[in-house]
Design a protein around this motif. Structure first.
Motif, mmCIF file in Angstrom:
data_model
loop_
_atom_site.group_PDB
_atom_site.id
_atom_site.type_symbol
_atom_site.label_atom_id
_atom_site.label_comp_id
_atom_site.label_asym_id
_atom_site.label_seq_id
_atom_site.Cartn_x
_atom_site.Cartn_y
_atom_site.Cartn_z
ATOM 1 N N GLN A 85 0.826 -1.205 0.000
ATOM 2 C CA GLN A 85 0.000 0.000 0.000
ATOM 3 C C GLN A 85 0.862 1.257 0.000
ATOM 4 N N SER A 86 2.101 1.113 0.483
ATOM 5 C CA SER A 86 2.989 2.278 0.548
ATOM 6 C C SER A 86 3.850 2.439 -0.705
ATOM 7 N N LEU A 87 3.699 1.513 -1.668
ATOM 8 C CA LEU A 87 4.503 1.544 -2.884
ATOM 9 C C LEU A 87 3.616 1.604 -4.121
ATOM 10 N N THR A 88 4.130 2.197 -5.178
ATOM 11 C CA THR A 88 3.466 2.091 -6.471
ATOM 12 C C THR A 88 3.861 0.739 -7.075
ATOM 13 N N GLU A 89 3.203 0.364 -8.146
ATOM 14 C CA GLU A 89 3.539 -0.887 -8.811
ATOM 15 C C GLU A 89 4.988 -0.889 -9.297
ATOM 16 N N ASP A 90 5.426 0.215 -9.891
ATOM 17 C CA ASP A 90 6.812 0.316 -10.352
ATOM 18 C C ASP A 90 7.792 0.229 -9.177
ATOM 19 N N VAL A 125 -2.326 -8.344 -4.366
ATOM 20 C CA VAL A 125 -2.201 -7.904 -2.976
ATOM 21 C C VAL A 125 -2.871 -6.547 -2.782
ATOM 22 N N SER A 126 -2.747 -5.663 -3.755
ATOM 23 C CA SER A 126 -3.408 -4.357 -3.665
ATOM 24 C C SER A 126 -4.918 -4.512 -3.603
ATOM 25 N N LEU A 127 -5.444 -5.466 -4.346
ATOM 26 C CA LEU A 127 -6.880 -5.726 -4.337
ATOM 27 C C LEU A 127 -7.348 -6.208 -2.959
ATOM 28 N N LEU A 128 -6.489 -6.939 -2.239
ATOM 29 C CA LEU A 128 -6.841 -7.392 -0.887
ATOM 30 C C LEU A 128 -7.022 -6.206 0.056
ATOM 31 N N GLY A 129 -6.261 -5.147 -0.186
ATOM 32 C CA GLY A 129 -6.355 -3.945 0.644
ATOM 33 C C GLY A 129 -5.531 -4.059 1.913
ATOM 34 N N PRO A 130 -5.390 -2.946 2.622
ATOM 35 C CA PRO A 130 -4.597 -2.955 3.846
ATOM 36 C C PRO A 130 -5.311 -3.746 4.945
ATOM 37 N N ALA A 131 -4.537 -4.435 5.757
ATOM 38 C CA ALA A 131 -5.081 -5.184 6.897
ATOM 39 C C ALA A 131 -3.939 -5.512 7.837
ATOM 40 N N GLY A 132 -4.276 -5.702 9.092
ATOM 41 C CA GLY A 132 -3.275 -6.091 10.073
ATOM 42 C C GLY A 132 -2.450 -4.915 10.566
ATOM 43 N N VAL A 133 -1.378 -5.272 11.239
ATOM 44 C CA VAL A 133 -0.473 -4.284 11.821
ATOM 45 C C VAL A 133 0.943 -4.563 11.328
ATOM 46 N N GLN A 134 1.826 -3.612 11.556
ATOM 47 C CA GLN A 134 3.227 -3.817 11.195
ATOM 48 C C GLN A 134 3.793 -4.984 12.000
#
Length: 169
Positions: A85-90, A125-134
């Protein structure tokens, strides 16, 4: 796209937007397949290996609070959903191609994955969306370990209490 093809697609209830989205849907399916077969979930999804992979997809790749202890210290599988989530695809492709991580992460195999397969995993993974903690932070050798961990140091053969043979079902 010619007018006749558009008419045929519309005549069968297809929209142009659905037609245009078929390629990304294929990439997402490919990304899920790659995640499954490369073993990402074994470490990056809590309980996945212990439950024989019987973990809902919604819980995949959220990192793991159980570390791997060895001469390097204690490393933890990162939460890939938050990372991506913190990165672009590239940026993900570049990150993967240049990754050097602590054991047991097979970072050298990440560098061998094709750009198109890395892009497919990113899309899934992007489609799954953010979840969980660090995941917990790396603990250097001799540091205080506050979590459960797997001792990832081989023992000599005379101390091995493992299986003497493997049988297939």
């Amino acid at each position: 796209m010619n007018k006749r093809l558009i008419f045929v697609l519309l005549g069968f209830g297809f929209s142009l937007s659905a037609f245009a989205q078929s390629a990304p849907a294929t990439a997402v399916a490919r990304g899920e397949y790659i995640i499954r077969i490369t073993g990402c979930n074994d470490c990056h999804t809590p309980g996945y290996a212990e439950k024989g992979g019987n973990i809902p997809t919604a819980q995949w790749l959220t990192g793991n609070p159980v570390g791997f202890k060895g001469p390097w210290g204690v490393s933890y599988p990162v939460n890939l959903r938050l990372l991506m989530q913190s990165l672009t695809e590239d940026q993900w492709v570049n990150f993967s191609k240049n990754l050097q991580a602590r054991p047991p992460m097979p970072w050298f195999t990440m560098q061998m994955i094709s750009d198109s397969d890395l892009r497919a995993t990113y899309q899934f993974v992007s489609l799954l969306g953010p979840a969980g903690v660090q995941s917990p932070a790396f603990v250097p050798p001799g540091g205080e370990i506050k979590t459960k961990y797997i001792d990832f140091v081989p023992t000599s053969a005379k101390h091995w209490n493992g299986f003497s043979h493997i049988t297939a079902k």
